[in-house]
Design a protein around this motif. Structure first.
Motif, mmCIF file in Angstrom:
data_model
loop_
_atom_site.group_PDB
_atom_site.id
_atom_site.type_symbol
_atom_site.label_atom_id
_atom_site.label_comp_id
_atom_site.label_asym_id
_atom_site.label_seq_id
_atom_site.Cartn_x
_atom_site.Cartn_y
_atom_site.Cartn_z
ATOM 1 N N MET A 71 0.815 -1.207 0.000
ATOM 2 C CA MET A 71 0.000 0.000 0.000
ATOM 3 C C MET A 71 0.848 1.256 0.000
ATOM 4 S SD MET A 71 -3.539 -0.751 1.822
ATOM 5 C CE MET A 71 -2.806 -1.037 3.396
ATOM 6 N N ALA A 72 1.961 1.238 0.711
ATOM 7 C CA ALA A 72 2.839 2.418 0.716
ATOM 8 C C ALA A 72 3.377 2.683 -0.693
ATOM 9 C CB ALA A 72 3.987 2.205 1.702
ATOM 10 N N ILE A 73 3.723 1.633 -1.409
ATOM 11 C CA ILE A 73 4.253 1.809 -2.772
ATOM 12 C C ILE A 73 3.136 2.222 -3.738
ATOM 13 C CG2 ILE A 73 5.387 0.621 -4.706
ATOM 14 C CD1 ILE A 73 6.707 -1.237 -2.561
ATOM 15 N N TYR A 74 1.990 1.590 -3.601
ATOM 16 C CA TYR A 74 0.849 1.866 -4.477
ATOM 17 C C TYR A 74 0.385 3.317 -4.335
ATOM 18 C CZ TYR A 74 -3.545 0.401 -6.849
ATOM 19 O OH TYR A 74 -4.586 0.220 -7.713
ATOM 20 N N ARG A 75 0.476 3.846 -3.128
ATOM 21 C CA ARG A 75 0.010 5.217 -2.875
ATOM 22 C C ARG A 75 1.025 6.270 -3.277
ATOM 23 N NH1 ARG A 75 -2.480 4.239 3.177
ATOM 24 N NH2 ARG A 75 -4.537 3.501 2.502
ATOM 25 N N CYS A 76 2.253 5.890 -3.491
ATOM 26 C CA CYS A 76 3.316 6.839 -3.848
ATOM 27 C C CYS A 76 2.943 7.508 -5.170
ATOM 28 C CB CYS A 76 4.632 6.077 -3.993
ATOM 29 S SG CYS A 76 6.019 7.110 -4.473
ATOM 30 N N HIS A 77 2.990 8.857 -5.220
ATOM 31 C CA HIS A 77 2.524 9.517 -6.451
ATOM 32 C C HIS A 77 3.652 9.839 -7.432
ATOM 33 C CE1 HIS A 77 3.678 13.213 -4.474
ATOM 34 N NE2 HIS A 77 2.933 12.882 -3.442
ATOM 35 N N LYS A 78 4.836 9.279 -7.153
ATOM 36 C CA LYS A 78 5.945 9.369 -8.109
ATOM 37 C C LYS A 78 5.783 8.274 -9.164
ATOM 38 C CE LYS A 78 7.827 12.052 -4.915
ATOM 39 N NZ LYS A 78 7.987 13.503 -5.107
ATOM 40 N N ILE A 79 6.607 8.335 -10.216
ATOM 41 C CA ILE A 79 6.713 7.219 -11.155
ATOM 42 C C ILE A 79 7.453 6.090 -10.433
ATOM 43 C CG2 ILE A 79 7.744 6.443 -13.333
ATOM 44 C CD1 ILE A 79 7.803 9.606 -14.017
ATOM 45 N N THR A 80 6.871 4.898 -10.367
ATOM 46 C CA THR A 80 7.527 3.794 -9.654
ATOM 47 C C THR A 80 7.822 2.643 -10.617
ATOM 48 O OG1 THR A 80 5.379 2.879 -9.005
ATOM 49 C CG2 THR A 80 6.450 4.338 -7.429
ATOM 50 N N ILE A 81 9.047 2.134 -10.535
ATOM 51 C CA ILE A 81 9.501 1.086 -11.453
ATOM 52 C C ILE A 81 10.220 -0.006 -10.666
ATOM 53 C CG2 ILE A 81 10.947 0.575 -13.480
ATOM 54 C CD1 ILE A 81 10.778 3.544 -14.228
ATOM 55 N N ALA A 82 9.847 -1.250 -10.930
ATOM 56 C CA ALA A 82 10.595 -2.383 -10.367
ATOM 57 C C ALA A 82 11.509 -2.903 -11.464
ATOM 58 C CB ALA A 82 9.638 -3.466 -9.889
ATOM 59 N N ALA A 83 12.810 -2.879 -11.222
ATOM 60 C CA ALA A 83 13.789 -3.359 -12.209
ATOM 61 C C ALA A 83 14.274 -4.731 -11.727
ATOM 62 C CB ALA A 83 14.935 -2.367 -12.343
ATOM 63 N N VAL A 84 13.589 -5.761 -12.195
ATOM 64 C CA VAL A 84 13.752 -7.114 -11.657
ATOM 65 C C VAL A 84 14.893 -7.830 -12.385
ATOM 66 C CG1 VAL A 84 12.532 -9.256 -11.124
ATOM 67 C CG2 VAL A 84 11.275 -7.081 -11.170
ATOM 68 N N ASN A 85 16.108 -7.609 -11.899
ATOM 69 C CA ASN A 85 17.302 -8.118 -12.583
ATOM 70 C C ASN A 85 17.802 -9.437 -12.008
ATOM 71 O OD1 ASN A 85 18.117 -7.043 -10.223
ATOM 72 N ND2 ASN A 85 19.573 -5.574 -11.087
ATOM 73 N N GLY A 86 16.873 -10.259 -11.538
ATOM 74 C CA GLY A 86 17.251 -11.562 -11.000
ATOM 75 C C GLY A 86 15.995 -12.345 -10.673
ATOM 76 N N HIS A 87 16.171 -13.552 -10.143
ATOM 77 C CA HIS A 87 15.025 -14.385 -9.791
ATOM 78 C C HIS A 87 14.172 -13.718 -8.708
ATOM 79 C CE1 HIS A 87 17.285 -17.135 -12.137
ATOM 80 N NE2 HIS A 87 18.163 -17.458 -11.198
ATOM 81 N N ALA A 88 12.910 -14.098 -8.652
ATOM 82 C CA ALA A 88 12.031 -13.513 -7.636
ATOM 83 C C ALA A 88 10.990 -14.527 -7.197
ATOM 84 C CB ALA A 88 11.345 -12.262 -8.177
ATOM 85 N N ALA A 89 10.695 -14.526 -5.893
ATOM 86 C CA ALA A 89 9.706 -15.442 -5.338
ATOM 87 C C ALA A 89 8.994 -14.754 -4.181
ATOM 88 C CB ALA A 89 10.371 -16.720 -4.846
ATOM 89 N N GLY A 90 7.786 -15.190 -3.878
ATOM 90 C CA GLY A 90 7.059 -14.710 -2.703
ATOM 91 C C GLY A 90 6.930 -13.201 -2.701
ATOM 92 N N ILE A 91 7.345 -12.604 -1.604
ATOM 93 C CA ILE A 91 7.245 -11.161 -1.473
ATOM 94 C C ILE A 91 8.010 -10.453 -2.601
ATOM 95 C CG2 ILE A 91 9.282 -10.787 0.015
ATOM 96 C CD1 ILE A 91 5.880 -9.308 0.811
ATOM 97 N N GLY A 92 9.018 -11.125 -3.158
ATOM 98 C CA GLY A 92 9.759 -10.575 -4.299
ATOM 99 C C GLY A 92 8.909 -10.473 -5.553
#
Lengths: 300, 300, 300
Positions: C107-128
């Motif tokens: 929710m904190a990230i979703y509410r942020c009014h900046k441009i938000t980008i996840a740069a997923v440069n590796g494996h990801a699981a669960g909360i990742g």
């Protein structure tokens, strides 16, 4: 029922012609970039969509442009400011009134119970991407059309209910990309743009004929009332699966009763009447709340 | 918990067999085009889906057909009229009652908390596309299956809550195409149809084995309660992100508590009980409103 | 407005650096698999997202990892139990409190009014996969990243509001596949996973530079207020087309008024103030209901 002569409505920015149950509205080449969107192009389009709604000769409406024009529609020219974006009726009410003309037009097209098709045979930007495409049932496009939702790069907000319609038509991940990046691309290069279209054609001149052929086939093989019913169910679904179950059952029952009427196999007349007259016995339309969106000199 | 013998339920239009926690329901080849949909095929399917819901031996349900049958399900035969579309119980209540049988069955399948898979190993039309596919968790299909939502071309309304489910499963742009054009196509040719399926197989005979292998893997690596929880959260999400946050947290907390119980690693029994008994202490199910959809001799 | 030094916040599990209006948050390689998610990684991320929200130098936020780390984020380690999943503040309130830390961060990230980008440069699981990707505006990913929503295979419920966000970002048919199968795959092999990403890159080291280049272009060609407005409209649309029409018109009118202010072409300051101070004259934010999600020693 009205049977207007579409060639005699005094339109300056579009031409409209009815042939084989298809009303074709063509944006005049000179008007592809209206000086102010809320001017003649907007007024002409609003008028023709309202006019054809009660003309039972019209089964489908195709909006298109001259395929040799500079664009399908390049959006309103805002180089002199944004005043041209506003609905003139609301503006009369003063400072606190606010109704964007694009939104007014989008709703008129979205509510039309005919088959609606945007035949995008040229580049499109701004209102040319929003009101002139998103509220239609089907979109046909030229593969190399340059398409853009430029709003955020001009300091404007995406209008014409595009923040509502776009995430419905395609999913949020793609809608966010289109609205936030505000980058021009083409259906052949952009997955997000391609997802908006029913068919992508190789040339500008192929777009309108493909849309027309598609409309003729749909008209031949469906009923006006059936099309209207499906459109209404898709736009006003139940808020739960259970509610939707009851709505679909009601609409099907009404269709069944009407289908038996002599000389009107699908009960078109009676069911259109349902839509118009909400007090009749057995009337199921509308089940949704109709909201008065005019400005009433009070703030929301 | 019940442990019925599925071979002794007197089904005439389907056969049902439980093996390795998978209940396979097979539509009899002779019944792929029911004379009236609300007849035996409907009654058999409704019964078996309700029966398996409280049978803890069943982890997954696969609906399929004989791969040599003329079709997976060609939809109800409406050549003699639409009377066969209606739920017989509601019809007893007279003229104003209206509950389409397809919708009743769709809801029974949608509410089932097992893993549900439609293994579409042949052509499908009408109810064969709606109730017998859309409410399932996963759809597997033969690449050359001819698939159609024919309703609008027959003067009928898309039923079985398809106007609710289809725009959820795929986006509005594709759902509108499928329901309004009512054209037959195949998953290999139509982007809109392909979007509905988890896996598209090259031959009719490959569809059921692929679905079964998939189900066995899911069963081995998940818990019954976990599957049920995810299904419930996807179907009854919070109306806002905040509400969903609280719901997920509640469900996770309940899962955590139950996971500690001896001999019941995922708390299946207790959590299923939660679903059944809404008065227990700490009970979180259901958080959504359960709507009584029976007809009550009054109009909506 | 605050102008914090991001290097002096005492973060232990991430580093944060502001350059050219882009705040880059990098998960430390040693912390890609937090012993308990609600520990330092969670606290650091929650803090930095709240901090940058009121820093007008920050236009975009990129969350990434070291591209040589074992993973982007492998999710919380639950080998010793699930206690690390819970928000410590809520836990203090005892047995009936339940707020998953992932949801709080989402929710904190979703509410942020900046441009938000996840740069997923590796494996990801669960909360990742959930909090560290779904609430962002854009996701960039390495084509061979192994990605998984493993919850159901571990007896846990998908958290961090993923049951709300995932079916919005991609459609239900794909979201159901990802959450129920809980299988690891890569964007190059899985259509469902690919649909989540704005751009898929060939190597791990290409992901962050692509995201940064994209952010720089967006910043140059848009206004902070415009981005914030579009994000807010997409997240809090009208419940009907009519309501959305009024909302878009209001927001556009506010943007127009502010755009005239000297030295602040897009009215950024004033409009951000609107968001912060809900009592001002002419204030249109927020039109949505703000829900207090803290636990209050009562059950929902």
């Amino acid at each position: 029922m009205t049977r207007p002569d579409y060639s005699k409505q005094g339109y300056t920015d579009v031409s409209a012609a009815l042939r084989n149950a298809i009303l074709t509205i063509t944006i005049n080449p000179a008007n592809h970039r209206p000086k102010e969107f809320a001017g003649a192009l907007y007024q002409n389009l609003l008028h023709v969509f309202e006019l054809c709604g009660s003309d039972d000769r019209v089964r489908a409406v195709i909006l298109t442009a001259d395929h040799t024009a500079p664009a399908y529609c390049s959006g309103g020219d805002i180089s002199d400011g944004w005043d041209g974006l506003w609905d003139p009726e609301s503006e009369k009410e003063g400072e606190h009134a606010h109704r964007d003309a694009g939104g007014t037009l989008s709703m008129a097209i979205y509510r039309c119970h005919k088959i609606t098709i945007a035949a995008v045979n040229g580049h499109a930007a701004g209102i040319g991407m929003t009101a002139l495409q998103l509220p239609f049932d089907f979109r046909f496009v030229w593969k190399d059309a340059k398409l853009v939702f430029p709003f955020i790069r001009r300091g404007i907000i995406p209008e014409a209910t595009s923040t509502f319609l776009l995430p419905k038509l395609i999913h949020h991940s793609l809608a966010t990309s289109l609205l936030l990046t505000a980058r021009a691309s083409t259906p052949s290069k952009s997955r997000a743009l391609a997802a908006l279209y029913h068919e992508i054609l190789p040339t500008r001149e192929a777009v309108y004929p493909a849309a027309r052929k598609f409309a003729l086939d749909m008209i031949k093989k469906s009923s006006a009332a059936g099309v209207g019913d499906v459109k209404v169910l898709l736009r006003h679904p139940g808020t739960s699966m259970e509610e939707n179950y009851i709505l679909e059952s009601m609409v099907t029952r009404a269709a069944k009763g009407n289908a038996k009427e002599e000389g009107d196999p699908w009960g078109i007349a009676k069911r259109l009447l349902f839509r118009e007259n909400s007090d009749g016995d057995g009337n199921i339309y509308p089940w949704w709340q109709t909201i008065d969106v005019r400005h009433h000199k009070t703030k929301l």
